[in-house]
Enzyme design. Structure first.
Site, PDB file in Angstrom:
ATOM      1  N   SER A  62       0.814  -1.213   0.000  1.00 53.28           N
ATOM      2  CA  SER A  62       0.000   0.000   0.000  1.00 53.28           C
ATOM      3  C   SER A  62       0.851   1.269   0.000  1.00 53.28           C
ATOM      4  O   SER A  62       0.328   2.347  -0.218  1.00 53.28           O
ATOM      5  CB  SER A  62      -0.934   0.003   1.203  1.00 53.28           C
ATOM      6  OG  SER A  62      -0.191  -0.068   2.391  1.00 53.28           O
ATOM      7  N   CYS A  63       2.141   1.157   0.209  1.00 48.80           N
ATOM      8  CA  CYS A  63       2.961   2.370   0.312  1.00 48.80           C
ATOM      9  C   CYS A  63       3.731   2.702  -0.966  1.00 48.80           C
ATOM     10  O   CYS A  63       4.359   3.740  -1.044  1.00 48.80           O
ATOM     11  CB  CYS A  63       3.911   2.273   1.497  1.00 48.80           C
ATOM     12  SG  CYS A  63       4.961   0.820   1.494  1.00 48.80           S
TER      13      CYS A  63
END
Length: 111
Positions: A62-63
């Site tokens: 997600s980053c």
């Protein structure tokens, strides 16, 4: 757990049993997190199809938005193919058994 229900115990999942590989130690992660690989499957396309069916998931961390494979799965396994064919699910507090069964059945139907 809800995570286990997504990967086991449903008839439709027999279709993906031989394909699905859980990434990481299932006992050493948050109980609402599931990261799997489906080697040979275009999980980018599968993610779009799942989204159209109302199922949210991701193919990577997600980053990082521009990665072509999961750097986490690559570090864990050393397998580029496995890292490029991941799906990551995060189940919510209010995710129901019916929603999990729907997700499992939808994945099996799309493969």
């Amino acid at each position: 757990s809800s995570r286990a229900k997504l990967t086991t115990g449903h008839g439709a999942n027999k279709k993906i049993d031989g394909m699905l590989i859980a990434n990481g130690d299932m006992s050493e992660r948050l109980p609402n997190n599931l990261n799997i690989s489906l080697p040979g499957i275009d999980t980018e396309m599968l993610t779009l199809q799942l989204d159209a069916a109302g199922i949210a998931c991701s193919t990577k961390s997600s980053c990082l938005k521009d990665e072509r494979e999961s750097y986490v799965v690559r570090a864990l396994t050393g397998d580029k193919s496995r890292a490029a064919s991941t799906l990551r699910f995060t189940l919510g507090r209010y995710t129901t058994k019916k929603e999990i069964e729907y997700a499992a059945n939808t994945i099996a139907c799309l493969l």
